[in-house]
Motif scaffolding. Structure first.
Motif, PDB file in Angstrom:
ATOM      1  N   LEU A  29     -38.808  66.055  47.117  1.00 51.16           N
ATOM      2  CA  LEU A  29     -38.474  66.008  48.547  1.00 51.16           C
ATOM      3  C   LEU A  29     -38.479  64.562  49.050  1.00 51.16           C
ATOM      4  O   LEU A  29     -37.592  64.159  49.805  1.00 51.16           O
ATOM      5  N   GLU A  30     -39.481  63.803  48.629  1.00 51.69           N
ATOM      6  CA  GLU A  30     -39.534  62.388  49.039  1.00 51.69           C
ATOM      7  C   GLU A  30     -38.306  61.622  48.551  1.00 51.69           C
ATOM      8  O   GLU A  30     -37.781  60.762  49.244  1.00 51.69           O
ATOM      9  N   GLU A  32     -35.431  62.786  48.090  1.00 49.28           N
ATOM     10  CA  GLU A  32     -34.200  63.417  48.565  1.00 49.28           C
ATOM     11  C   GLU A  32     -33.361  64.014  47.433  1.00 49.28           C
ATOM     12  O   GLU A  32     -32.138  63.827  47.361  1.00 49.28           O
ATOM     13  N   CYS A  35     -31.003  70.265  46.909  1.00 45.34           N
ATOM     14  CA  CYS A  35     -31.583  71.584  47.161  1.00 45.34           C
ATOM     15  C   CYS A  35     -31.781  72.379  45.873  1.00 45.34           C
ATOM     16  O   CYS A  35     -32.780  73.047  45.688  1.00 45.34           O
TER      17      CYS A  35
ATOM     18  N   SER D   2     -28.207  66.165  52.751  1.00 41.85           N
ATOM     19  CA  SER D   2     -28.270  65.564  54.086  1.00 41.85           C
ATOM     20  C   SER D   2     -29.237  66.315  54.998  1.00 41.85           C
ATOM     21  O   SER D   2     -29.997  65.702  55.739  1.00 41.85           O
ATOM     22  N   MET D   4     -31.804  67.762  54.195  1.00 39.24           N
ATOM     23  CA  MET D   4     -33.169  67.444  53.782  1.00 39.24           C
ATOM     24  C   MET D   4     -33.671  66.202  54.529  1.00 39.24           C
ATOM     25  O   MET D   4     -34.842  66.089  54.820  1.00 39.24           O
ATOM     26  N   ILE D   5     -32.744  65.265  54.796  1.00 34.61           N
ATOM     27  CA  ILE D   5     -33.153  64.093  55.568  1.00 34.61           C
ATOM     28  C   ILE D   5     -33.623  64.563  56.944  1.00 34.61           C
ATOM     29  O   ILE D   5     -34.689  64.193  57.411  1.00 34.61           O
ATOM     30  N   LYS D   8     -36.673  66.716  56.430  1.00 35.90           N
ATOM     31  CA  LYS D   8     -37.576  66.195  55.406  1.00 35.90           C
ATOM     32  C   LYS D   8     -39.041  66.208  55.841  1.00 35.90           C
ATOM     33  O   LYS D   8     -39.908  66.631  55.079  1.00 35.90           O
TER      34      LYS D   8
END
Lengths: 92, 92, 92, 92
Positions: A29-30, A32, A35, D2, D4-5, D8
């Protein structure tokens, strides 16, 4: 949790592996990550957690449902095994 | 399955209700109901099936893990209840 | 539910098989079968129900998330497949 | 990824909470806590992991199934919501 002493190393190894998997999700997650990768990592960690639970439940059934010192032989091992088969099916 | 005799009516009522829910899914598919309705009916039937399994597992734990006539009092009821709490969580 | 027309026979076959499995549970309870057999039959029916749900969800994703006549090519098939992989993992 | 940004921070907060829960399981095992406590902690961590997966799946459905810049309005939001309702039911 006397059986935990006996099985402690095995369970600790499992939970540490699980922690490593959760840390991988965090790093993904950090960083990026996509999915797809994140969902895949979570699915893997979920399987590891189910395996941990299955093992703790197994220990619990084999050790705590009957006080084996006071009632040796009272636990019906076949019935316990049938129960654990069901539990494992649902924990998957 | 002696406890089944005792609890038979309760379990039979559950499984017949479940059969009715499965028949509703069948009718919905035959009648070309919308996906949403079909998914909703399946989710409901799944809950009913989980409830049925939980009850059978509960009977199994309370009745078969220890032969109560031969070993009265050997089943640790608190440990059995803790186990069933976990099983119910996972069966949901 | 247009895709249901297309896939109707396949889904109907699944739900009828599931109904047969639920009827087996009913007969097992009526016949006072052992817990083990009943738990085994329920676990099998649960798997069949999960398979049915997976198929309906798959149809729903492929057919309803995007109106393909109005927006041809808009559904990202790779992303849909990744989603369905996760759904199938959890439905098991 | 995107979305996720955008999401996040929310997801990172979830996964860090989950890591904390897994570390609690580890400490409980190291400290030879009772089975009941360990099973309870695992069940809680499992719920947290299911919540994390539900959120990632939701982001995936809302963001990746359709390229919204190329096909604005192509995702059927109602159908997506119905799908996510099912996913959340099964992830629980």
């Amino acid at each position: 949790m006397s059986h935990m002493i006996r099985d402690k190393q095995k369970l600790l190894a499992r939970v540490r592996r699980l922690r490593g998997q959760v840390e991988s999700i965090e790093r993904a997650l950090e960083g990026e990550a996509g999915c797809e990768q994140v969902m895949h990592l979570i699915a893997g960690a979920r399987g590891a957690m189910a395996g941990l639970m299955a093992e703790v439940v197994e220990d619990h059934v084999r050790t705590h449902l009957v006080d084996a010192e006071r009632y040796p032989g009272a636990l019906n091992n076949e019935a316990a095994e049938q129960l654990l088969d069901v539990v494992r099916t649902y924990l998957k």
